[in-house]
Scaffold this motif. Structure first.
Motif, short mmCIF file in Angstrom:
data_model
loop_
_atom_site.label_atom_id
_atom_site.label_comp_id
_atom_site.label_asym_id
_atom_site.label_seq_id
_atom_site.Cartn_x
_atom_site.Cartn_y
_atom_site.Cartn_z
N GLY A 143 1.14 -1.29 0.49
CA GLY A 143 0.06 -0.47 0.23
C GLY A 143 0.82 1.39 0.16
O GLY A 143 -0.30 2.76 0.28
N PHE A 200 -1.96 9.55 7.62
CA PHE A 200 -2.31 8.35 7.49
C PHE A 200 -1.51 7.90 8.55
O PHE A 200 -1.93 7.14 9.24
CB PHE A 200 -1.87 8.43 6.35
CG PHE A 200 -2.43 6.22 6.13
CD1 PHE A 200 -3.74 5.87 5.73
CD2 PHE A 200 -0.94 5.05 6.40
CE1 PHE A 200 -3.72 4.68 5.35
CE2 PHE A 200 -1.37 3.89 6.26
CZ PHE A 200 -2.77 3.64 5.76
N PHE A 242 -4.02 7.41 -2.56
CA PHE A 242 -3.59 7.17 -1.29
C PHE A 242 -4.29 7.78 -0.21
O PHE A 242 -5.06 7.44 1.10
CB PHE A 242 -2.25 7.11 -1.16
CG PHE A 242 -1.51 7.45 0.96
CD1 PHE A 242 -1.49 6.20 0.48
CD2 PHE A 242 -0.96 8.38 1.02
CE1 PHE A 242 -0.81 5.97 2.21
CE2 PHE A 242 -0.35 7.60 2.23
CZ PHE A 242 -0.86 6.62 3.12
N SER A 243 -4.91 9.36 -0.65
CA SER A 243 -5.57 9.82 0.00
C SER A 243 -7.25 9.46 0.00
O SER A 243 -7.28 9.49 1.50
CB SER A 243 -5.60 10.93 -0.10
OG SER A 243 -6.69 11.49 -1.17
N LEU A 244 -7.76 8.84 -0.29
CA LEU A 244 -8.69 8.06 -0.15
C LEU A 244 -8.99 7.02 1.05
O LEU A 244 -9.26 6.51 0.77
CB LEU A 244 -9.01 7.22 -1.92
CG LEU A 244 -9.46 8.15 -2.14
CD1 LEU A 244 -9.52 7.77 -4.13
CD2 LEU A 244 -10.20 9.51 -2.07
N LYS A 245 -7.31 6.54 0.94
CA LYS A 245 -7.28 5.25 1.96
C LYS A 245 -7.69 5.93 3.72
O LYS A 245 -7.90 5.42 4.58
CB LYS A 245 -6.53 4.82 2.09
CG LYS A 245 -5.57 4.20 0.71
CD LYS A 245 -4.96 3.32 0.85
CE LYS A 245 -4.08 2.37 -0.76
NZ LYS A 245 -5.26 2.02 -1.34
N ARG A 253 -9.73 7.95 5.92
CA ARG A 253 -11.07 7.59 6.54
C ARG A 253 -11.86 9.50 6.00
O ARG A 253 -11.44 9.71 7.14
CB ARG A 253 -11.28 6.94 8.04
CG ARG A 253 -12.98 6.82 8.08
CD ARG A 253 -13.18 5.90 9.83
NE ARG A 253 -12.44 4.39 8.88
CZ ARG A 253 -12.42 3.76 9.86
NH1 ARG A 253 -12.74 3.79 12.15
NH2 ARG A 253 -11.64 2.61 9.75
N ASP A 274 -13.17 11.88 1.63
CA ASP A 274 -12.85 11.89 0.23
C ASP A 274 -13.35 13.26 -0.26
O ASP A 274 -14.46 14.46 -0.05
CB ASP A 274 -14.81 11.58 -0.09
CG ASP A 274 -15.21 10.71 -1.57
OD1 ASP A 274 -13.39 11.59 -2.79
OD2 ASP A 274 -15.74 10.32 -2.28
N GLU A 287 -2.66 -2.37 -7.66
CA GLU A 287 -3.30 -1.37 -6.65
C GLU A 287 -3.13 -2.72 -5.20
O GLU A 287 -2.17 -3.35 -5.00
CB GLU A 287 -5.31 -1.68 -6.33
CG GLU A 287 -6.02 -1.38 -7.20
CD GLU A 287 -6.43 0.14 -6.78
OE1 GLU A 287 -6.09 -0.29 -5.64
OE2 GLU A 287 -6.23 0.64 -7.63
N GLN A 288 -3.42 -1.76 -3.71
CA GLN A 288 -3.39 -2.47 -2.24
C GLN A 288 -2.94 -3.45 -2.44
O GLN A 288 -3.60 -4.85 -2.26
CB GLN A 288 -3.43 -1.71 -1.37
CG GLN A 288 -3.35 -1.48 -0.22
CD GLN A 288 -4.18 -1.87 1.14
OE1 GLN A 288 -4.62 -0.53 1.02
NE2 GLN A 288 -4.66 -1.73 2.70
N ARG A 341 -2.20 -4.67 4.10
CA ARG A 341 -2.67 -3.95 5.04
C ARG A 341 -1.67 -2.58 4.42
O ARG A 341 -0.96 -2.90 4.29
CB ARG A 341 -2.26 -4.01 6.26
CG ARG A 341 -3.04 -2.71 7.29
CD ARG A 341 -2.63 -2.71 8.99
NE ARG A 341 -3.04 -2.11 9.34
CZ ARG A 341 -1.53 -1.29 10.71
NH1 ARG A 341 -0.62 -2.63 10.69
NH2 ARG A 341 -2.33 -0.54 11.20
N ALA A 342 -1.79 -1.62 4.63
CA ALA A 342 -0.94 -0.04 3.67
C ALA A 342 -0.35 0.30 5.00
O ALA A 342 -0.38 0.60 5.79
CB ALA A 342 -1.72 1.45 3.64
#
Length: 215
Positions: free
Chosen positions: A18, A120, A175-178, A180, A183, A208-209, A212-213
């Motif tokens: 990730g 993050f 990555f920003s969309l991970k 919570r 959006d 794609e990831q 776990r990132a």
């Protein structure tokens, strides 16, 4: 007549699942068709006495062990090296008249990615270790930069051939969309459309990831 088989050494790309920084290098492996020459290896980072620290003392990813055994760190440097191997570079290089604009966009792409990475890491800490101050600071930074990018994403350097600024920004926005409850797309339609287009690249889809990132 006897032939001695020559052992082919594959390059080893150390990554974490990730990581947007590692994703840039992983995308370049695919963009350049180097899957047969580069093997991805998950590194154990941010852990005491990790074996990875004997390979890369900084403990950062991505890290590429080249065919001659030498090591290379930092996403842009790894991407440039992979791009150079066949003598036919894929990444666009700015002409002298484009140099300032390209540098400005690349540095802003780095800024948003680095800030998102800090944010993050903070939000995934145990509840008692989180810093509300850091989280608020990085959210505000991200919001300012997203507003800037909404106005700049139509710049010619962000629309043409793949380059460092596009690669870094695309991985940063995904990555920003991970994170919570963050959006940004409805409020930034031009930027959201750019990411949607970038996300169609086969190399992006293929990276794609995994798991776990970590950054």
């Amino acid at each position: 007549m006897f032939f001695i088989a020559r052992k082919i050494w594959r390059m080893k790309l150390y990554i974490t699942a990730g990581s947007p920084y590692a994703r840039m290098a992983r995308m370049m492996v695919i963009e350049k068709g180097l899957q047969s020459r580069v093997v991805e290896t998950l590194a154990r980072t941010r852990a005491e006495n990790s074996p990875f620290y004997l390979i890369n003392p900084s403990g950062r990813v991505p890290y590429l062990v080249c065919e001659d055994g030498s090591g290379l760190e930092e996403s842009a440097a790894i991407c440039d090296y992979l791009d150079s191997l066949d003598g036919s570079p894929l990444l666009a290089r700015p002409q002298p008249f484009q140099a300032l604009a390209a540098a400005r966009l690349e540095s802003r792409a780095s800024s948003i990615l680095d800030g998102l990475a800090v944010w993050f890491r903070e939000v995934v800490r145990p509840a008692g270790d989180k810093s509300a101050t850091v989280i608020a600071h990085e959210r505000a930074r991200a919001e300012r930069l997203l507003a800037w990018w909404e106005g700049e994403i139509t710049a010619p350097w962000m629309q043409g051939r793949l380059n460092h600024a596009q690669l870094r920004l695309g991985c940063a926005l995904a990555f920003s969309l991970k994170i919570r409850d963050f959006d940004w797309r409805p409020a930034h339609p031009r930027l959201a459309q750019w990411l949607e287009t970038f996300s169609r690249r086969p190399s992006f889809i293929a990276t794609e990831q995994i798991g776990r990132a970590h950054v």
